[in-house]
Motif scaffolding. Structure first.
Motif, PDB file in Angstrom:
ATOM      1  N   ALA A 177       0.829  -1.204   0.000  1.00 51.42           N
ATOM      2  CA  ALA A 177       0.000   0.000   0.000  1.00 51.42           C
ATOM      3  C   ALA A 177       0.863   1.254   0.000  1.00 51.42           C
ATOM      4  CB  ALA A 177      -0.919  -0.013   1.217  1.00 51.42           C
ATOM      5  N   ALA A 178       1.997   1.244   0.686  1.00 49.94           N
ATOM      6  CA  ALA A 178       2.897   2.400   0.699  1.00 49.94           C
ATOM      7  C   ALA A 178       3.447   2.666  -0.703  1.00 49.94           C
ATOM      8  CB  ALA A 178       4.033   2.163   1.689  1.00 49.94           C
ATOM      9  N   ASP A 179       3.780   1.630  -1.425  1.00 54.81           N
ATOM     10  CA  ASP A 179       4.261   1.817  -2.797  1.00 54.81           C
ATOM     11  C   ASP A 179       3.181   2.457  -3.669  1.00 54.81           C
ATOM     12  OD1 ASP A 179       6.671   0.714  -2.083  1.00 54.81           O
ATOM     13  OD2 ASP A 179       6.158  -1.315  -2.780  1.00 54.81           O
ATOM     14  N   GLU A 180       1.922   2.078  -3.451  1.00 56.82           N
ATOM     15  CA  GLU A 180       0.830   2.681  -4.220  1.00 56.82           C
ATOM     16  C   GLU A 180       0.696   4.166  -3.906  1.00 56.82           C
ATOM     17  OE1 GLU A 180      -2.716   0.522  -3.497  1.00 56.82           O
ATOM     18  OE2 GLU A 180      -2.002  -1.362  -4.412  1.00 56.82           O
ATOM     19  N   VAL A 181       0.850   4.556  -2.639  1.00 56.95           N
ATOM     20  CA  VAL A 181       0.767   5.976  -2.271  1.00 56.95           C
ATOM     21  C   VAL A 181       1.890   6.765  -2.929  1.00 56.95           C
ATOM     22  CG1 VAL A 181       0.927   7.597  -0.348  1.00 56.95           C
ATOM     23  CG2 VAL A 181      -0.421   5.509  -0.101  1.00 56.95           C
ATOM     24  N   LEU A 182       3.083   6.229  -2.924  1.00 56.19           N
ATOM     25  CA  LEU A 182       4.210   6.922  -3.552  1.00 56.19           C
ATOM     26  C   LEU A 182       3.989   7.091  -5.049  1.00 56.19           C
ATOM     27  CD1 LEU A 182       7.209   5.236  -1.681  1.00 56.19           C
ATOM     28  CD2 LEU A 182       6.178   7.470  -1.238  1.00 56.19           C
ATOM     29  N   ASP A 183       3.443   6.076  -5.692  1.00 54.40           N
ATOM     30  CA  ASP A 183       3.142   6.186  -7.123  1.00 54.40           C
ATOM     31  C   ASP A 183       2.092   7.258  -7.377  1.00 54.40           C
ATOM     32  OD1 ASP A 183       4.946   4.171  -7.592  1.00 54.40           O
ATOM     33  OD2 ASP A 183       3.428   2.581  -7.701  1.00 54.40           O
ATOM     34  N   PHE A 184       1.062   7.324  -6.519  1.00 53.81           N
ATOM     35  CA  PHE A 184       0.021   8.334  -6.682  1.00 53.81           C
ATOM     36  C   PHE A 184       0.593   9.738  -6.545  1.00 53.81           C
ATOM     37  CE2 PHE A 184      -2.985  11.202  -4.598  1.00 53.81           C
ATOM     38  CZ  PHE A 184      -4.009  11.232  -5.524  1.00 53.81           C
ATOM     39  N   VAL A 185       1.453   9.965  -5.538  1.00 56.41           N
ATOM     40  CA  VAL A 185       2.046  11.291  -5.335  1.00 56.41           C
ATOM     41  C   VAL A 185       2.894  11.676  -6.542  1.00 56.41           C
ATOM     42  CG1 VAL A 185       3.698  12.588  -3.932  1.00 56.41           C
ATOM     43  CG2 VAL A 185       1.997  11.132  -2.819  1.00 56.41           C
ATOM     44  N   ALA A 186       3.645  10.746  -7.088  1.00 59.29           N
ATOM     45  CA  ALA A 186       4.473  11.051  -8.260  1.00 59.29           C
ATOM     46  C   ALA A 186       3.603  11.439  -9.453  1.00 59.29           C
ATOM     47  CB  ALA A 186       5.343   9.846  -8.600  1.00 59.29           C
ATOM     48  N   ARG A 187       2.495  10.709  -9.639  1.00 58.84           N
ATOM     49  CA  ARG A 187       1.607  11.029 -10.769  1.00 58.84           C
ATOM     50  C   ARG A 187       0.965  12.399 -10.577  1.00 58.84           C
ATOM     51  NH1 ARG A 187      -0.072   5.702  -9.851  1.00 58.84           N
ATOM     52  NH2 ARG A 187      -2.050   6.488  -8.979  1.00 58.84           N
ATOM     53  N   GLN A 188       0.570  12.747  -9.341  1.00 63.76           N
ATOM     54  CA  GLN A 188      -0.053  14.035  -9.081  1.00 63.76           C
ATOM     55  C   GLN A 188       0.922  15.183  -9.333  1.00 63.76           C
ATOM     56  OE1 GLN A 188      -3.379  15.030  -7.667  1.00 63.76           O
ATOM     57  NE2 GLN A 188      -3.687  13.179  -8.871  1.00 63.76           N
TER      58      GLN A 188
ATOM     59  N   THR B 199      -9.978  12.583  -2.767  1.00 63.41           N
ATOM     60  CA  THR B 199      -9.241  11.539  -3.509  1.00 63.41           C
ATOM     61  C   THR B 199      -7.848  11.350  -2.933  1.00 63.41           C
ATOM     62  OG1 THR B 199     -10.482  12.063  -5.530  1.00 63.41           O
ATOM     63  CG2 THR B 199      -8.398  10.870  -5.789  1.00 63.41           C
ATOM     64  N   ARG B 200      -7.197  12.464  -2.627  1.00 63.38           N
ATOM     65  CA  ARG B 200      -5.851  12.355  -2.048  1.00 63.38           C
ATOM     66  C   ARG B 200      -5.895  11.740  -0.648  1.00 63.38           C
ATOM     67  NH1 ARG B 200      -5.430  17.278  -4.893  1.00 63.38           N
ATOM     68  NH2 ARG B 200      -6.081  18.508  -3.076  1.00 63.38           N
ATOM     69  N   ALA B 201      -6.904  12.136   0.128  1.00 63.36           N
ATOM     70  CA  ALA B 201      -7.014  11.567   1.472  1.00 63.36           C
ATOM     71  C   ALA B 201      -7.326  10.076   1.422  1.00 63.36           C
ATOM     72  CB  ALA B 201      -8.098  12.305   2.264  1.00 63.36           C
ATOM     73  N   ALA B 202      -8.078   9.674   0.402  1.00 61.97           N
ATOM     74  CA  ALA B 202      -8.438   8.257   0.286  1.00 61.97           C
ATOM     75  C   ALA B 202      -7.222   7.372   0.050  1.00 61.97           C
ATOM     76  CB  ALA B 202      -9.451   8.076  -0.846  1.00 61.97           C
ATOM     77  N   GLN B 203      -6.153   7.955  -0.503  1.00 57.43           N
ATOM     78  CA  GLN B 203      -4.946   7.164  -0.739  1.00 57.43           C
ATOM     79  C   GLN B 203      -4.327   6.671   0.567  1.00 57.43           C
ATOM     80  OE1 GLN B 203      -4.050   6.338  -3.892  1.00 57.43           O
ATOM     81  NE2 GLN B 203      -5.919   7.450  -4.439  1.00 57.43           N
TER      82      GLN B 203
ATOM     83  N   SER C 205      -3.460   3.560   6.229  1.00 62.59           N
ATOM     84  CA  SER C 205      -3.708   3.972   7.611  1.00 62.59           C
ATOM     85  C   SER C 205      -4.378   2.857   8.404  1.00 62.59           C
ATOM     86  CB  SER C 205      -4.574   5.231   7.642  1.00 62.59           C
ATOM     87  OG  SER C 205      -4.877   5.602   8.959  1.00 62.59           O
ATOM     88  N   SER C 206      -5.314   2.171   7.781  1.00 58.14           N
ATOM     89  CA  SER C 206      -5.986   1.053   8.454  1.00 58.14           C
ATOM     90  C   SER C 206      -4.984  -0.049   8.815  1.00 58.14           C
ATOM     91  CB  SER C 206      -7.088   0.496   7.563  1.00 58.14           C
ATOM     92  OG  SER C 206      -7.668  -0.648   8.135  1.00 58.14           O
ATOM     93  N   ILE C 207      -4.099  -0.346   7.865  1.00 58.26           N
ATOM     94  CA  ILE C 207      -3.075  -1.365   8.146  1.00 58.26           C
ATOM     95  C   ILE C 207      -2.130  -0.884   9.231  1.00 58.26           C
ATOM     96  CG2 ILE C 207      -1.189  -2.696   7.128  1.00 58.26           C
ATOM     97  CD1 ILE C 207      -2.627  -2.462   4.437  1.00 58.26           C
TER      98      ILE C 207
END
Length: 604
Positions: A315-326, A368-372, A377-379
């Protein structure tokens, strides 16, 4: 036989001083005390002497004449009889030895020993009383010689026989009692050995059980699957000594049954009872089983935690990818392009970029950003509940991921503020006097003189400039342009940002509705203004300019300001009621406008 009445006696003569004999000077004995207790008071007549041989009258007569024979003296006979009675009583009523039934009440070696010592003292006392028998026999002979009647002689002789018989019986019973005491002493010694043996075995097994319980109930912390498996293997080795000590407890139970058969109900040497040992063994077995269950659960938990750590890393890797795309998207929609006041193309481009950035700042985009962060956060919360802070599968933490999202939000806000400031400067003309007024207000409220305004100083500066913003509007304006400053990283606003905010407020306040509100404030809510009211609030040089551009209001002696306001901002003239009535004076100075006209983008 009847005795004659005693004659008048001459002055009483002192009796023979028997006390002057050497034997009377010794320490009073048991016999002496008994004699003194039971001896009657001296009487004038002595019937005993008359009973002996019927010569009482002669003795009285001889006593009167002072001719008393020492051998046949009535006082001497009386003394011999009393001594005989005293010694007979002393030997006839000795303390009986303890009954054998008393032995049943002893419950220790010390108690039996005490009874044996008491019996020895009793034996010594009995021996002392037996020593009186020869003296008693001599007294009997003296009584007979003194002329004791035959019946009395027979009674005394018979009593001597009874005393001998009783003393022999007491001796026999004493021997029986002593033998019983010796048997009981041997029995108590054996019981004492059993008590000591039970106490030692109980002490040893209880010590092992307490140490085992302490070990099995220790708090443990396992950080990996391998540690949990190693703890389980170590616990399995504890099963063998547990079985051995359970067998020892069974042997102690059998030994305790033998003690009960021996009559052992109390054990002064043992700190622990059989019931207590059994309860402790139950606790030990339960602690062993609970420990095994806890370790199995801990192993399952470690496996689940390991899976969570892997999920967190993904999940952390997915967040980093999202930030890079944004960030890449922001560079595409809002590149670093200058906006010049005289360049309409750059102004138009700036407006496009501002619109694109506003879409990134919308509530939907923020959601959308908070949902990332929700999944990660749950984990992370589950890992924190398990006190797991290390993750071998990633270097990222929840704090670092939140920082990435926060930095993304800041980039969007900074780009928006920068472009908005450029557009404000390009579209709003500001005089030197206005700029001086802004810098003066900024310097007045900069209490720390550090070129920055904190939240409280910013609010005071806006109010000092005449802007009445709501608490929420002030917070939004401050948050949009504030940056950390100083060692404590307090959020504050610099002069350039404050100028941009003030210019933006100028722009937002310069609208057709604001102008109409200003006119209604002067006219107390009416739809027309008089020349006198205009002169009251404006310089004389500007009154003629304004009055020449206002039209007469229908049916009144005032000037209509609505067409003027519409013409200034290039908007259609607001509709007037059919009857041409003015707005009621009771309405608020600034009536609410549900459908207020949007302000012109370029201002007036």
């Amino acid at each position: 036989p009847k005795a004659e009445p005693p004659k008048a006696e001459p002055p009483k003569a002192e009796p023979p001083k028997l006390e002057s004999k050497p034997e009377t000077k010794r320490k009073p004995s048991f016999i002496d005390h008994l004699v003194s207790a039971i001896a009657p008071k001296p009487k004038p007549a002595t019937p005993v002497a008359e009973e002996a041989d019927g010569s009482g009258a002669k003795e009285e007569e001889a006593d009167a004449n002072g001719e008393v024979a020492a051998e046949a003296s009535p006082s001497k006979a009386q003394r011999a009889l009393l001594d005989m009675h005293s010694l007979a009583h002393a030997t006839d009523t000795p303390r009986p030895p303890p009954r054998p039934a008393d032995i049943d009440r002893v419950d220790s070696v010390s108690a039996v020993t005490a009874k044996i010592n008491m019996f020895s003292a009793y034996t010594e006392e009995l021996s002392g009383r037996k020593g009186v028998l020869p003296e008693l026999q001599k007294l009997l002979e003296r009584i007979i010689e003194a002329g004791c009647p035959p019946m009395r002689q027979f009674s005394l002789t018979n009593r001597m026989g009874v005393i001998d018989k009783r003393l022999n019986s007491i001796d026999a019973k004493g021997d029986e009692y002593l033998a019983a005491l010796n048997d009981e002493l041997a029995r108590q010694n054996k019981m004492d050995e059993m008590r000591l043996s039970f106490a030692k075995r109980a002490e040893a097994i209880n010590r092992w059980m307490e140490e085992s319980i302490d070990t099995l109930t220790e708090v443990f912390a396992l950080d990996s699957i391998s540690e949990a498996e190693a703890s389980l293997a170590e616990l399995r080795e504890f099963g063998a000594p547990l079985a051995e000590n359970e067998a020892e407890l069974s042997a102690i139970e059998a030994f305790h049954a033998e003690m009960l058969e021996m009559g052992i109900l109390k054990n002064q040497y043992a700190r622990f009872s059989l019931e207590g040992l059994q309860q402790t063994m139950v606790q030990c077995r339960k602690a062993y089983e609970d420990r095994q269950a806890d370790l199995q659960a801990a192993l399952a938990t470690q496996k689940a935690i390991d899976a969570l750590k892997r999920d967190f890393a993904a999940a952390a890797d997915e967040v980093l990818d999202f930030v890079a795309r944004q960030k890449q998207s922001l560079e595409e929609v809002a590149p670093a392009t200058p906006i010049l006041p005289d360049d309409s193309a750059s102004i138009a481009k700036g407006k496009q970029m501002l619109t694109a950035l506003e879409s990134h700042m919308s509530s939907k985009a923020r959601e959308t950003r908070a949902a990332q962060l929700r999944t990660v956060s749950s984990i992370s919360d589950k890992l924190l509940e398990s006190a797991e802070l290390d993750n071998p599968y990633t270097r990222q933490t929840m704090t670092s991921l939140e920082t990435y999202i926060s930095q993304l939000e800041k980039v969007i806000r900074d780009k928006h503020s920068f472009i908005e400031a450029q557009l404000a400067r390009a579209q709003v003309a500001i005089s030197q006097e206005q700029y001086d007024e802004i810098t003066k207000a900024f310097g007045h409220f900069d209490k720390h003189t550090n070129g920055q305004l904190n939240r409280l100083e910013f609010s005071g500066a806006l109010k000092g400039m005449g802007f009445e913003l709501s608490e929420q509007e002030e917070e939004e304006a401050f948050t949009k342009s504030a940056k950390p400053n100083g060692a404590d990283a307090e959020l504050s606003i610099a002069l350039d940002d404050f100028v941009t905010i003030v210019l933006q407020q100028y722009k937002e306040g310069d609208t057709q509705e604001a102008l109409l509100t200003a006119f209604r404030t002067v006219t107390d809510g009416k739809d027309f203004v008089t020349v006198e009211q205009v002169k009251q609030y404006m310089p004389e040089a500007e009154v003629s300019y304004l009055v020449s551009r206002l039209t007469l209001h229908d049916g009144d002696h005032g000037l209509d300001f609505a067409p003027f306001a519409a013409n200034v901002y290039g908007q259609p003239t607001p509709a007037v009621p059919a009857d041409g009535a003015a707005a009621p004076a009771e309405k608020d100075d600034a009536p609410a406008e549900d459908d207020a006209a949007a302000p012109a983008e370029d201002g007036a």
